[in-house]
Design a protein around this motif. Structure first.
Motif, short mmCIF file in Angstrom:
data_model
loop_
_atom_site.label_atom_id
_atom_site.label_comp_id
_atom_site.label_asym_id
_atom_site.label_seq_id
_atom_site.Cartn_x
_atom_site.Cartn_y
_atom_site.Cartn_z
N ARG A 266 8.08 17.22 12.12
CA ARG A 266 9.25 17.41 11.17
C ARG A 266 8.91 15.94 10.11
NH1 ARG A 266 14.39 19.52 12.68
NH2 ARG A 266 15.23 19.42 10.17
N GLN A 267 8.58 14.51 10.01
CA GLN A 267 8.83 14.02 9.46
C GLN A 267 8.14 13.66 9.12
OE1 GLN A 267 10.32 10.41 11.63
NE2 GLN A 267 12.11 10.60 12.21
N VAL A 268 6.68 13.49 9.58
CA VAL A 268 5.14 13.73 8.91
C VAL A 268 5.09 14.55 7.77
CG1 VAL A 268 3.85 15.16 10.23
CG2 VAL A 268 2.90 13.11 9.09
N GLY A 269 5.58 16.15 8.11
CA GLY A 269 5.46 17.53 7.56
C GLY A 269 6.50 16.43 5.88
N VAL A 270 7.37 15.87 6.26
CA VAL A 270 8.10 15.42 4.92
C VAL A 270 6.41 14.48 4.11
CG1 VAL A 270 9.81 13.44 3.66
CG2 VAL A 270 10.41 15.26 5.77
N LEU A 271 6.07 13.60 4.75
CA LEU A 271 5.05 12.71 4.37
C LEU A 271 4.23 13.07 3.67
CD1 LEU A 271 5.21 9.64 6.96
CD2 LEU A 271 6.53 9.59 4.88
N ARG A 272 3.95 14.48 4.67
CA ARG A 272 2.65 15.80 3.46
C ARG A 272 3.29 16.10 2.17
NH1 ARG A 272 3.05 19.63 8.03
NH2 ARG A 272 4.25 20.16 6.64
N ASP A 273 4.61 16.84 2.41
CA ASP A 273 5.08 17.59 1.06
C ASP A 273 4.90 17.21 0.27
OD1 ASP A 273 4.66 20.10 3.05
OD2 ASP A 273 6.83 19.57 3.34
N LEU A 274 5.60 15.73 -0.08
CA LEU A 274 5.40 14.53 -0.84
C LEU A 274 4.82 14.60 -2.01
CD1 LEU A 274 7.49 11.05 0.55
CD2 LEU A 274 8.33 13.20 -0.76
N LEU A 275 3.45 14.50 -1.35
CA LEU A 275 2.05 14.50 -2.03
C LEU A 275 2.13 15.88 -2.73
CD1 LEU A 275 -0.22 13.22 1.01
CD2 LEU A 275 1.24 12.16 -0.29
N GLN A 276 2.73 16.69 -2.71
CA GLN A 276 2.59 18.11 -3.84
C GLN A 276 3.06 17.41 -5.26
OE1 GLN A 276 4.35 21.58 -1.96
NE2 GLN A 276 4.33 20.84 -0.28
N ARG A 277 4.55 16.65 -4.86
CA ARG A 277 4.94 16.05 -6.52
C ARG A 277 3.94 14.48 -6.82
NH1 ARG A 277 5.63 20.59 -7.70
NH2 ARG A 277 7.20 21.28 -8.43
N PHE A 278 4.21 13.99 -5.46
CA PHE A 278 4.22 12.17 -5.85
C PHE A 278 2.69 11.75 -5.13
CE2 PHE A 278 8.81 13.48 -5.43
CZ PHE A 278 9.01 12.49 -6.39
N ASP A 279 1.30 10.62 -5.60
CA ASP A 279 0.46 10.47 -6.35
C ASP A 279 1.19 8.98 -5.03
OD1 ASP A 279 -1.59 11.46 -6.54
OD2 ASP A 279 -1.11 10.85 -8.38
N VAL A 280 0.51 8.91 -4.12
CA VAL A 280 1.11 7.39 -3.36
C VAL A 280 0.34 6.50 -4.22
CG1 VAL A 280 0.11 5.90 -1.28
CG2 VAL A 280 0.99 8.02 -1.15
N LEU A 281 1.00 4.83 -4.55
CA LEU A 281 0.41 3.57 -5.29
C LEU A 281 0.17 2.71 -3.70
CD1 LEU A 281 3.43 3.01 -7.61
CD2 LEU A 281 1.29 4.37 -8.04
N GLY A 282 0.84 2.83 -2.56
CA GLY A 282 0.39 1.45 -1.46
C GLY A 282 1.39 1.50 -0.52
N SER A 283 1.14 0.82 0.21
CA SER A 283 1.70 1.21 1.85
C SER A 283 2.38 -0.42 2.09
CB SER A 283 1.98 2.23 2.28
OG SER A 283 0.44 2.01 3.35
N THR A 284 2.62 -0.38 3.20
CA THR A 284 2.56 -1.72 3.71
C THR A 284 2.11 -2.05 5.30
OG1 THR A 284 4.43 -1.31 4.95
CG2 THR A 284 4.67 -2.82 3.03
N LEU A 285 0.97 -0.68 5.40
CA LEU A 285 0.38 -0.19 6.48
C LEU A 285 -0.37 -1.34 6.85
CD1 LEU A 285 -0.45 3.49 6.23
CD2 LEU A 285 0.96 2.16 8.01
N GLU A 286 -1.14 -1.63 5.71
CA GLU A 286 -2.38 -2.77 6.09
C GLU A 286 -2.21 -4.44 6.94
OE1 GLU A 286 -5.73 -3.60 3.25
OE2 GLU A 286 -5.00 -5.29 3.14
N ALA A 287 -1.14 -4.94 5.95
CA ALA A 287 -0.05 -6.06 6.57
C ALA A 287 0.79 -5.37 7.80
CB ALA A 287 1.07 -6.37 5.75
N ARG A 288 0.73 -4.78 8.05
CA ARG A 288 1.23 -4.21 9.59
C ARG A 288 0.22 -4.22 10.63
NH1 ARG A 288 6.86 -4.18 9.77
NH2 ARG A 288 6.62 -2.99 12.00
N HIS A 289 -0.88 -3.58 9.92
CA HIS A 289 -1.44 -3.75 10.83
C HIS A 289 -2.21 -5.35 11.35
CE1 HIS A 289 -6.26 -3.54 12.38
NE2 HIS A 289 -5.77 -1.89 13.02
N GLN A 290 -2.46 -6.23 10.19
CA GLN A 290 -2.94 -7.10 10.37
C GLN A 290 -1.82 -7.76 11.91
OE1 GLN A 290 -3.30 -7.97 5.74
NE2 GLN A 290 -2.53 -9.30 7.26
N ALA A 291 -0.84 -7.55 12.05
CA ALA A 291 0.25 -7.99 12.38
C ALA A 291 0.32 -7.94 13.90
CB ALA A 291 1.22 -8.34 12.31
N TRP A 292 -0.57 -7.03 14.22
CA TRP A 292 -0.68 -5.76 15.02
C TRP A 292 -1.73 -6.38 16.67
CZ3 TRP A 292 -4.37 -2.13 16.48
CH2 TRP A 292 -4.43 -1.53 17.08
#
Length: 335
Positions: A266-292
């Motif tokens: 359900r949560q990942v479904g919300v992220l998917r459905d947001l893309l119907q109306r919005f464009d992603v600009l960016g995120s912190t995924l890369e920075a968190r991946h670095q630390a991991w």
């Protein structure tokens, strides 16, 4: 019941899963990053895979959902930076330069002891803001208590280190929820409830920030997206701070652990459905991946499998992400 294995083989994509294929694409060899880069970054995330899968177990549903998260947080509009006339890091989020030139108000949900997002909107972009929080004690937050400097006028906050607003702000003791209700002394309201106060003629007028602290905020976004509410088109930009799989709180119900296949879908479904109306600009995924990845380089024994992870083992459940409404970019292109 989900299957699991011990001592898994090196990471391979889930057969036939588009999300896994996408995750493999962003795990590019030779991609580079620097520690001095800010955590919030635009463009394709650099998620280079480690040499070996790091967990004791490997459940396919956890891997598939993790791959989907990466897919839905990766910008699909390759021209977004150009259409925005540039992207800037502001108050721990990314802003679309042109999008920030419009709007009439900012709505910030979950401000805690201080909210740099609304201060930036007030002092840099000259917009009034409404701040919502039903959990943080007022004595810990001068802003919630109404003690922060308010409506100082242009330049009135310059050089100050304490919370200060050059444009008006209002604090509201309320949180987001799937319905407008008061439970156990806490008030919850839907996002539609607040957006309905904005005139229908004022499309693309609200800048919104939400701290996704539990299940109630997911229900609020899910409700807004379910029927493609017309209130969606009043949101100009959207900034989220997210912890997936965290403890859920729904008004009137006891808190319960959210790391189940059903709730994570359900949560990942919300992220998917947001893309119907919005464009992603960016995120912190890369920075968190670095630390991991740096933490993995220490070696040692395999770790317990997290709630969700990508094919390479990266846990993408905690992140911040910035969006701009697609209609904003269409107007910018036309002009």
């Amino acid at each position: 019941a989900p299957t699991s294995t011990r001592a898994p083989a090196p990471p391979t994509p889930v057969p036939g899963a588009a999300a896994a294929e996408h995750a493999a694409q962003v795990q590019e060899k030779g991609c580079s990053w620097r520690m001095e880069h800010p955590p919030m970054r635009p463009g394709l995330p650099c998620l280079e895979a480690p040499q070996a899968y790091p967990y004791t177990m490997r459940r396919p549903w956890r891997e598939d959902i993790g791959n989907q998260v990466v897919r839905h947080l990766t910008p699909q509009n390759k021209a977004v930076a150009e259409q925005c006339a540039g992207l800037k890091v502001e108050a721990d989020f990314l802003s679309c330069t042109k999008a920030m030139e419009g709007g009439i108000i900012g709505l910030s949900y979950g401000i805690g002891t201080r909210d740099l997002w609304s201060e930036n909107l007030s002092n840099k972009h000259r917009l009034p803001t409404v701040l919502f929080d039903c959990w943080t004690p007022a004595e810990l937050s001068p802003t919630l208590a109404g003690l922060s400097r308010n409506t100082t006028g242009p330049g009135g906050c310059e050089g100050l280190i304490e919370p200060c607003y050059e444009k008006p702000y209002w604090s509201v003791r309320s949180c987001l929820g799937g319905e407008t209700v008061e439970v156990e002394g806490a008030r919850f309201e839907t996002l539609q409830h607040r957006l309905q106060a904005i005139s229908k003629k004022q499309r693309l007028s609200a800048h919104v920030k939400i701290k996704m602290e539990g299940g109630a905020e997911w229900l609020a976004l899910e409700g807004l997206l379910k029927d493609i509410s017309p209130e969606l088109d009043k949101i100009r930009t959207l900034d989220l701070t997210v912890k997936m799989g965290d403890e859920e709180y729904v008004p009137g119900h006891a808190a319960r652990w959210r790391c189940t296949r059903t709730s994570m879908n359900r949560q990942v479904g919300v992220l998917r459905d947001l893309l119907q109306r919005f464009d992603v600009l960016g995120s912190t995924l890369e920075a968190r991946h670095q630390a991991w990845k740096l933490n993995l380089e220490g070696g040692g024994e395999l770790s317990p499998e997290p709630c969700i992870h990508t094919s390479s083992g990266f846990d993408p459940s905690t992140f911040s992400v910035s969006y701009v409404h697609k209609k904003v970019l269409e107007v910018l292109v036309e002009t």
